[in-house]
Scaffold this motif. Sequence first.
Motif, PDB file in Angstrom:
ATOM      1  N   PRO A 113       5.609  16.499  -3.928  1.00 18.63           N
ATOM      2  CA  PRO A 113       6.926  16.380  -4.027  1.00 18.63           C
ATOM      3  C   PRO A 113       6.675  15.205  -2.849  1.00 18.63           C
ATOM      4  CG  PRO A 113       6.413  18.698  -3.223  1.00 18.63           C
ATOM      5  CD  PRO A 113       5.420  18.084  -4.410  1.00 18.63           C
ATOM      6  N   GLN A 114       5.755  14.683  -1.817  1.00 21.03           N
ATOM      7  CA  GLN A 114       5.530  14.427  -0.587  1.00 21.03           C
ATOM      8  C   GLN A 114       5.110  13.267  -0.986  1.00 21.03           C
ATOM      9  OE1 GLN A 114       6.973  16.052   2.281  1.00 21.03           O
ATOM     10  NE2 GLN A 114       6.725  17.993   0.580  1.00 21.03           N
ATOM     11  N   THR A 115       5.175  12.448  -1.555  1.00 17.76           N
ATOM     12  CA  THR A 115       4.941  10.907  -2.643  1.00 17.76           C
ATOM     13  C   THR A 115       6.084  10.936  -3.152  1.00 17.76           C
ATOM     14  OG1 THR A 115       2.760  12.187  -3.108  1.00 17.76           O
ATOM     15  CG2 THR A 115       3.415   9.953  -4.150  1.00 17.76           C
ATOM     16  N   HIS A 116       6.340   9.558  -1.617  1.00 17.83           N
ATOM     17  CA  HIS A 116       7.432   9.103  -1.707  1.00 17.83           C
ATOM     18  C   HIS A 116       7.095   7.775  -1.270  1.00 17.83           C
ATOM     19  CE1 HIS A 116      10.402  12.451  -2.392  1.00 17.83           C
ATOM     20  NE2 HIS A 116       9.610  12.543  -1.432  1.00 17.83           N
ATOM     21  N   LEU A 117       7.879   5.999  -1.991  1.00 19.12           N
ATOM     22  CA  LEU A 117       8.345   4.757  -1.189  1.00 19.12           C
ATOM     23  C   LEU A 117       8.319   5.260   0.044  1.00 19.12           C
ATOM     24  CD1 LEU A 117       9.265   3.675  -4.279  1.00 19.12           C
ATOM     25  CD2 LEU A 117       7.083   3.555  -4.092  1.00 19.12           C
ATOM     26  N   THR A 118       8.063   6.548   0.751  1.00 18.85           N
ATOM     27  CA  THR A 118       9.117   5.386   1.987  1.00 18.85           C
ATOM     28  C   THR A 118       7.767   6.077   2.804  1.00 18.85           C
ATOM     29  OG1 THR A 118       9.485   7.964   2.364  1.00 18.85           O
ATOM     30  CG2 THR A 118      11.407   5.759   2.150  1.00 18.85           C
ATOM     31  N   ALA A 119       6.727   6.513   2.332  1.00 15.94           N
ATOM     32  CA  ALA A 119       5.380   7.116   3.061  1.00 15.94           C
ATOM     33  C   ALA A 119       4.134   6.030   3.058  1.00 15.94           C
ATOM     34  CB  ALA A 119       5.081   8.122   2.267  1.00 15.94           C
ATOM     35  N   TRP A 120       4.840   5.060   2.351  1.00 14.61           N
ATOM     36  CA  TRP A 120       3.528   3.516   2.216  1.00 14.61           C
ATOM     37  C   TRP A 120       3.409   3.337   2.470  1.00 14.61           C
ATOM     38  CZ3 TRP A 120       0.414   2.118  -2.042  1.00 14.61           C
ATOM     39  CH2 TRP A 120       0.292   1.026  -1.241  1.00 14.61           C
ATOM     40  N   ASN A 121       1.210   3.552   3.174  1.00 12.57           N
ATOM     41  CA  ASN A 121       0.910   2.961   4.605  1.00 12.57           C
ATOM     42  C   ASN A 121       0.923   1.498   4.400  1.00 12.57           C
ATOM     43  OD1 ASN A 121      -0.517   1.983   6.120  1.00 12.57           O
ATOM     44  ND2 ASN A 121      -2.319   3.281   5.997  1.00 12.57           N
ATOM     45  N   GLY A 122       2.033   0.717   5.352  1.00 15.42           N
ATOM     46  CA  GLY A 122       2.508  -0.992   5.121  1.00 15.42           C
ATOM     47  C   GLY A 122       0.942  -1.616   5.647  1.00 15.42           C
ATOM     48  N   SER A 123       0.129  -1.214   6.408  1.00 15.58           N
ATOM     49  CA  SER A 123      -1.207  -1.734   7.025  1.00 15.58           C
ATOM     50  C   SER A 123      -1.796  -2.205   5.795  1.00 15.58           C
ATOM     51  CB  SER A 123      -1.808  -0.821   7.712  1.00 15.58           C
ATOM     52  OG  SER A 123      -2.035   0.479   7.520  1.00 15.58           O
ATOM     53  N   THR A 124      -1.593  -2.051   4.720  1.00 15.00           N
ATOM     54  CA  THR A 124      -2.783  -1.724   4.109  1.00 15.00           C
ATOM     55  C   THR A 124      -2.997  -3.621   3.696  1.00 15.00           C
ATOM     56  OG1 THR A 124      -1.231  -1.482   1.814  1.00 15.00           O
ATOM     57  CG2 THR A 124      -2.942   0.423   2.852  1.00 15.00           C
ATOM     58  N   ALA A 125      -3.276  -4.097   2.671  1.00 17.48           N
ATOM     59  CA  ALA A 125      -3.219  -5.755   2.089  1.00 17.48           C
ATOM     60  C   ALA A 125      -2.747  -5.799   1.133  1.00 17.48           C
ATOM     61  CB  ALA A 125      -4.694  -6.248   2.330  1.00 17.48           C
ATOM     62  N   VAL A 126      -1.800  -4.936   0.455  1.00 24.16           N
ATOM     63  CA  VAL A 126      -1.666  -4.609  -0.799  1.00 24.16           C
ATOM     64  C   VAL A 126       0.010  -4.364  -0.724  1.00 24.16           C
ATOM     65  CG1 VAL A 126      -0.531  -3.304  -2.590  1.00 24.16           C
ATOM     66  CG2 VAL A 126      -2.953  -3.511  -1.977  1.00 24.16           C
ATOM     67  N   THR A 127       0.752  -5.744  -1.663  1.00 24.87           N
ATOM     68  CA  THR A 127       1.973  -5.918  -1.265  1.00 24.87           C
ATOM     69  C   THR A 127       2.200  -5.468  -2.892  1.00 24.87           C
ATOM     70  OG1 THR A 127       2.080  -8.386  -1.449  1.00 24.87           O
ATOM     71  CG2 THR A 127       1.931  -7.266   0.604  1.00 24.87           C
ATOM     72  N   PHE A 128       3.828  -5.080  -2.801  1.00 22.19           N
ATOM     73  CA  PHE A 128       4.776  -5.443  -4.026  1.00 22.19           C
ATOM     74  C   PHE A 128       5.325  -6.314  -3.672  1.00 22.19           C
ATOM     75  CE2 PHE A 128       3.187  -0.897  -3.904  1.00 22.19           C
ATOM     76  CZ  PHE A 128       2.024  -0.965  -4.325  1.00 22.19           C
TER      77      PHE A 128
END
Length: 172
Positions: A59-74
Amino acid sequence: MMLRLELGQLLDSLPERLALARSNRLPHHDFLEMLFADEVTRRDWASEQRRAKTAHQDPQTHLTAWNGSTAVTFDRELRVELTSLRFLADAYNVLIMGPAGAGKTFLANALGNIAVRRHHTVHTERADKLFKRLRGARLDGSYEDEMCKLHRVDLLILDLSRPGDYPDVVGG
């Protein structure tokens, strides 16, 4: 009486709410509305937690928790489209592909949590475990029942990675 009405959880916050009502001089109807709103929020949260657990979702996996420091972008438009969950209403499938560590499992589980919050049925399972379970079901004669259970789910999330495949990715 509150216990008979199944409002016993309100007892925990009642003293605080009474003090707030007195200090703000709330009329009785506003005080009751505040108490009932607290109870509705608590029950919604508890229901979401139960549905997430049933779906095998974190239940803690939310898009707001995405780590923006990764090189991956959507792609922003694609992300908005996926989070709308229109693909469920339109009976489309979604396949999330990419290199190891790209966040495929995270994105799939975040979409699963969105679906849970919107009261869709969700089941999340690693593919190798599901296939093993279905092989066992063939042996014990419960295969049709297992397939019916899977068919009734609104959103089925299959994670194709196996533990140990990607040791640098938390949760594999």
